[in-house]
Every structure is written in C-alpha cells, then in structure tokens.
Design an enzyme around this catalytic site. Structure first.
Site, PDB file in Angstrom:
ATOM      1  CB  THR A  51      -0.916   0.057   1.255  1.00 54.88           C
ATOM      2  OG1 THR A  51      -0.097   0.015   2.419  1.00 54.88           O
ATOM      3  CG2 THR A  51      -1.914  -1.083   1.291  1.00 54.88           C
ATOM      4  N   GLY A  52       0.286   2.396  -0.173  1.00 56.03           N
ATOM      5  CA  GLY A  52       0.968   3.669   0.034  1.00 56.03           C
ATOM      6  C   GLY A  52       2.236   3.840  -0.783  1.00 56.03           C
ATOM      7  CG  PHE A  74       1.880  -8.508   8.645  1.00 54.26           C
ATOM      8  CD1 PHE A  74       1.523  -9.824   8.393  1.00 54.26           C
ATOM      9  CD2 PHE A  74       2.127  -8.142   9.963  1.00 54.26           C
ATOM     10  CE1 PHE A  74       1.399 -10.747   9.422  1.00 54.26           C
ATOM     11  CE2 PHE A  74       2.006  -9.057  11.001  1.00 54.26           C
ATOM     12  CZ  PHE A  74       1.645 -10.353  10.728  1.00 54.26           C
ATOM     13  CG  ASP A 111       6.340  -9.266  12.224  1.00 50.36           C
ATOM     14  OD1 ASP A 111       6.650  -8.139  11.743  1.00 50.36           O
ATOM     15  OD2 ASP A 111       6.443  -9.543  13.433  1.00 50.36           O
ATOM     16  CE1 TYR A 236       4.062  12.010  10.796  1.00 52.54           C
ATOM     17  CE2 TYR A 236       6.284  12.888  10.865  1.00 52.54           C
ATOM     18  CZ  TYR A 236       5.408  11.906  10.496  1.00 52.54           C
ATOM     19  OH  TYR A 236       5.882  10.788   9.860  1.00 52.54           O
ATOM     20  CB  VAL A 275      -5.061  10.298   1.460  1.00 52.89           C
ATOM     21  CG1 VAL A 275      -6.116   9.415   2.126  1.00 52.89           C
ATOM     22  CG2 VAL A 275      -5.511  11.741   1.412  1.00 52.89           C
TER      23      VAL A 275
HETATM   24  P1  NAI Z   1       0.967   2.359   4.501  1.00 54.43           P
HETATM   25  O1  NAI Z   1       0.202   2.050   5.727  1.00 54.43           O
HETATM   26  O2  NAI Z   1       0.220   2.658   3.257  1.00 54.43           O
HETATM   27  O3  NAI Z   1       1.981   1.167   4.159  1.00 54.43           O
HETATM   28  C1  NAI Z   1       2.576   0.389   5.154  1.00 54.43           C
HETATM   29  C2  NAI Z   1       3.150  -0.888   4.564  1.00 54.43           C
HETATM   30  O4  NAI Z   1       3.855  -1.580   5.604  1.00 54.43           O
HETATM   31  C3  NAI Z   1       2.120  -1.867   4.008  1.00 54.43           C
HETATM   32  O5  NAI Z   1       2.657  -2.500   2.856  1.00 54.43           O
HETATM   33  C4  NAI Z   1       1.991  -2.910   5.138  1.00 54.43           C
HETATM   34  O6  NAI Z   1       1.600  -4.202   4.710  1.00 54.43           O
HETATM   35  C5  NAI Z   1       3.419  -2.923   5.620  1.00 54.43           C
HETATM   36  N1  NAI Z   1       3.571  -3.449   6.979  1.00 54.43           N
HETATM   37  C6  NAI Z   1       3.127  -2.911   8.143  1.00 54.43           C
HETATM   38  N2  NAI Z   1       3.498  -3.688   9.190  1.00 54.43           N
HETATM   39  C7  NAI Z   1       4.201  -4.733   8.663  1.00 54.43           C
HETATM   40  C8  NAI Z   1       4.861  -5.859   9.212  1.00 54.43           C
HETATM   41  N3  NAI Z   1       4.905  -6.074  10.532  1.00 54.43           N
HETATM   42  N4  NAI Z   1       5.463  -6.722   8.362  1.00 54.43           N
HETATM   43  C9  NAI Z   1       5.437  -6.523   7.020  1.00 54.43           C
HETATM   44  N5  NAI Z   1       4.849  -5.462   6.444  1.00 54.43           N
HETATM   45  C10 NAI Z   1       4.234  -4.583   7.258  1.00 54.43           C
HETATM   46  O7  NAI Z   1       1.927   3.568   4.907  1.00 54.43           O
HETATM   47  P2  NAI Z   1       2.661   4.725   4.110  1.00 54.43           P
HETATM   48  O8  NAI Z   1       1.972   5.991   4.431  1.00 54.43           O
HETATM   49  O9  NAI Z   1       2.936   4.366   2.709  1.00 54.43           O
HETATM   50  O10 NAI Z   1       4.040   4.781   4.914  1.00 54.43           O
HETATM   51  C11 NAI Z   1       5.257   4.247   4.457  1.00 54.43           C
HETATM   52  C12 NAI Z   1       6.387   5.117   4.974  1.00 54.43           C
HETATM   53  O11 NAI Z   1       6.262   6.425   4.418  1.00 54.43           O
HETATM   54  C13 NAI Z   1       6.376   5.304   6.491  1.00 54.43           C
HETATM   55  O12 NAI Z   1       7.710   5.337   6.965  1.00 54.43           O
HETATM   56  C14 NAI Z   1       5.741   6.672   6.657  1.00 54.43           C
HETATM   57  O13 NAI Z   1       6.094   7.301   7.862  1.00 54.43           O
HETATM   58  C15 NAI Z   1       6.344   7.382   5.450  1.00 54.43           C
HETATM   59  N6  NAI Z   1       5.687   8.623   5.052  1.00 54.43           N
HETATM   60  C16 NAI Z   1       4.319   8.721   4.928  1.00 54.43           C
HETATM   61  C17 NAI Z   1       3.730   9.911   4.577  1.00 54.43           C
HETATM   62  C18 NAI Z   1       2.249  10.045   4.426  1.00 54.43           C
HETATM   63  O14 NAI Z   1       1.750  11.180   4.370  1.00 54.43           O
HETATM   64  N7  NAI Z   1       1.503   8.980   4.311  1.00 54.43           N
HETATM   65  C19 NAI Z   1       4.547  11.127   4.307  1.00 54.43           C
HETATM   66  C20 NAI Z   1       5.963  10.895   4.371  1.00 54.43           C
HETATM   67  C21 NAI Z   1       6.499   9.702   4.769  1.00 54.43           C
HETATM   68 NA    NA Z   2       4.095   1.693   1.992  1.00 53.96          NA
END
Ligand code: NAI
Ligand code: NA
Length: 399
Positions: A51-52, A74, A111, A236, A275
C-alpha cells in the site's frame, strides 16, 4: 460477492479487488506515461510493498525500469466469507499486471520485523535473483515485536512536553473541531515509538542482507520520512513519531558505513503528506492534507504516491550524472513542492479560516474522502460495483 465500503473511524473494514486492480492499473499507466527511468534499478526488494509509498515504489521500479521485484508485506487474504485486506488485493493486482508484462514479481506475506521473514526473503533472493540493487524500506506499523528479545512495542502518536490543541476534521462528516492531545506521560512512550518506527529494523534488514551476500555492488537503500509544516510539529515532527523519524534519519550514516565496501549508499527521502492508511490515523494531519490538496491542485503541483515515487526514482535516486541532490541534513527532499513558501503561506491562511461551515469551500475535503476510499478500491472510475466480484483472488506467487 457484492462488496461495499464499511468504515469505523479512519479504518475501512472492507476492500474491493476490482477497484484495487483499477487503482494499480492507473498507477502503472502514469509511470509508463513518464517514459523509462534511465539507469534505474533492476532487482528490487520493497519492504512494505502492498500500500501507500511502498506499493508505488514497487510500481515505479517495475514499470519505469523493468525491474524484477520482491515485495514484503503483512496482509490478509479472504477467509470464511470475510474479504481480504486492501494490500492483499493491491498485491494480487500488481503481480498479475507485472507477470502479464513479462516482469519477475514475487511476494512474501508476514511480519517483516521477524528474523524468519528476513530469512525467507533472503532465500528467495538467492534462489531467483542472486542479489538486489535497491532495497526500499516503507513499513508503517503501530507495533513491533523485537526479533532478538521478543519484547512487543506499541507506538503512540502524542506530543512531548505540553498538551497540543488545534483543529481537526472528521472527514466522513466534515465536522471541524478543536482537539487537545495530551503529551506523553513518560519517556517509555517515546522509546516504544522509536522501537517501532525508528531505524533499528531497517538496520537489521541491511545487516542480514549484507551478511547473506545478496546485496549487489553499488546497492542503494532508501527509507521514508516526513517533516511538514509548523502547525503539525507538536503532533508530528516534534512529537513521538518525529523522534522515531530522527532515529530513522540517524541510521543513514550507520548504513553508509556498513555498505562502504560494497560502494553502497543509504538515503532517507522526505516525502509529501498524502492520504494513506497510516496518515489518516494521525489527528490534525487529515485537515492539513485537505487544505494542502486544494492549494496544490490549484497550482498544478499536486502529486499522489505514484507521482512522488516516479519523481524520486527519475529525478533523485537515478539521475543521469549519478548525483543525488540532498538537503543540509543529508536527506532527499521530494516534499519540496509541498514545502514551497507560496504553498505553505496559502495553507496557513486557510488554516485560520477553516471551520465546519467553510470546509467544503476552502479545502479539498471531497478529494481527501475520495482518495481514502480509493485506498480500499472504492469510488474508482471504470469499476462496476454492482457486479459480483471474487473476493478470493490470490497473490499469484503466494497462492
Ligand atoms: P501504509 O500504511 O500505506 O503502508 C505500510 C506498509 O507496511 C504496508 O505495505 C503494510 O503491509 C506494511 N507493513 C506494516 N506492518 C508490517 C509488518 N509487521 N510486516 C510486514 N509489512 C508490514 O503507509 P505509508 O503511508 O505508505 O508509509 C510508508 C512510509 O512512508 C512510512 O515510513 C511513513 O512514515 C512514510 N511517510 C508517509 C507519509 C504520508 O503522508 N503517508 C509522508 C511521508 C512519509
Ligand atoms: Na508503503
């Protein structure tokens, strides 16, 4: 079955496989429209790939640079009448499209903080790819079980020192209200948050990958951070999550030392506020994002995760002369358009004015809401939501 969105607060309990496929296809089309990334990565491991930013990193590498990808995440497949998670359907869609394009793509579901998943990943790299030349670290998680001690840590999203009061929005109802978040009561909350979202697990991954000999000469690794505007600093950047980001950023020189003999290099990229499932859980931030979207869309500088990751690869990590632009703290900045002075000045102006009454007019709350539902495969153009859909779709390499 016919799948409808069902939400509880900032969580959507359902996800739509056809919508996930459409969303992944849209991202692929965007990357293709930008042309090939010159000197891009060829064998890529993405940790947090479903995701993301992680999913978009995987898509940018695969469809922008013909990279073979291994994705770790995960997620849950459907079971006993319950549908799978959005990240499961995204990954099924990604593999389907990658395989159709003749690209290697396999996934590991489990995990990522555990030694076992690290070992499974290393075994798969050895068997299929030999080595990887890029490792993307994009985990976002509320908890982590430490692989060496077995201690389970839970992160918290709190200010440090004083209570923080500011505006927040319930993006379902459009009600803007004041929220007061009390500061952490002890240093343990800070330490726990660092243990979950700081740099230790990234370091464990790179140490294990290196020891196994699966990192190619010249390997790059990148993890993602956030800074944002002063109005979100208390919750934050100066809050518990910010301390974890400081720790993540402080891991860069440690990894550079570790990768020196491979001529490898590590980076933190500071990304734009977007988002995602993770950011929607942070108070105050969704209201900021909905104002930011309005301003950036009006200026034509708005980007989603795929635009961000395509730009990260093409204009930062893999430039033609090989140079990677960094800020004074050694970080890649693709939050540059978010943090532009004119953008921030306008957001600040609207921040003062935003109320329940003015929200629809001065913010892009509709865009926020739509993107939130898009994350779960809902409200995408070209998807027939009245049609029966198969919730049991498989991630091909996982089965
Ligand atoms: P997200 O929630 O969309 O993606 C998280 C990912 O981590 C998913 O693929 C999920 O399956 C995986 N995951 C979580 N726990 C796990 C585990 N125990 N084992 C294996 N996989 C696991 O989050 P997002 O927003 O894409 O965040 C990714 C990075 O980007 C983070 O470090 C976040 O702080 C950073 N970030 C996010 C921003 C935002 O506005 N969303 C802005 C700047 C940085
Ligand atoms: Na991600």
């Amino acid at each position: 079955m016919i799948i409808q969105p069902r939400t509880r607060g900032f969580i959507c309990l359902t996800a739509h496989p056809d919508g996930a496929l459409q969303a992944v296809k849209n991202q692929i089309e965007y990357v293709k429209s930008k042309g090939k990334i010159k000197n891009g990565p060829k064998k890529v491991l993405v940790i947090g790939a479903s995701t993301g930013f992680g999913l978009s990193s995987r898509i940018a590498a695969a469809f922008g640079s013909d990279a073979a990808t291994i994705g770790v995440f995960f997620e849950k497949p459907a079971s006993e009448g319950k549908m799978g998670t959005a990240g499961w359907y995204n990954s099924a869609a990604f593999e389907k499209e990658a395989h159709a394009a003749g690209l290697y793509a396999k996934s590991i579901n489990g995990d990522a903080f555990s030694d076992d998943i690290k070992k499974q990943t290393i075994d798969l790299i050895k068997k299929d790819l030999g080595q990887v030349d890029l490792v993307v670290y994009s985990l976002a998680s509320p908890r982590r079980t430490h692989p060496k001690t077995g201690v389970a840590y839970a992160s918290v999203l709190k200010p440090i020192g004083q209570p923080f009061t500011n505006k927040t929005v319930d993006f379902h109802t459009g009600v803007v209200s004041d929220i007061t978040i009390n500061p952490v009561e002890n240093d343990e909350d800070i330490a726990n948050t660092i243990a979950v979202m700081g740099g230790e697990d990234w370091k464990f991954w790179i140490e294990d990958l290196k020891a196994a000999g699966v990192l190619a000469a010249g390997v790059k690794t990148v993890a993602y951070s956030y800074i944002g505007p002063e109005l979100t600093f208390p919750i934050y950047r100066n809050g518990t999550i910010g301390q974890a980001k400081n720790d993540l950023e402080a891991t860069v020189p440690v990894l550079n030392e570790l990768l020196k003999d491979l001529h490898g290099v590590s980076y933190v990229s500071v990304n734009k506020a977007l988002v995602t499932q993770s950011s929607s859980a942070i108070p105050v931030v969704p209201l900021y994002i909905s104002l930011l979207y309005k301003v950036m869309k009006a200026k034509g500088t708005h980007e989603g995760t795929i635009e961000q990751m395509q730009r990260l690869f093409a204009d930062r990590l893999y430039t033609e002369n090989g140079e990677v632009a960094l800020d004074s703290e050694g970080r890649i900045r693709i939050d540059d358009w978010e943090m532009a002075e004119d953008v921030q000045a306008e957001v600040a102006k609207y921040w003062d004015k935003v109320t329940t009454e003015t929200l629809a007019e001065i913010s892009d709350i509709d865009g926020y809401r739509k993107e939130f539902f898009n994350l779960f495969g809902f409200e995408l153009e070209g998807v027939d939501y009245e049609k029966d859909t198969d919730e049991n779709v498989k991630v091909p390499s996982i089965g």
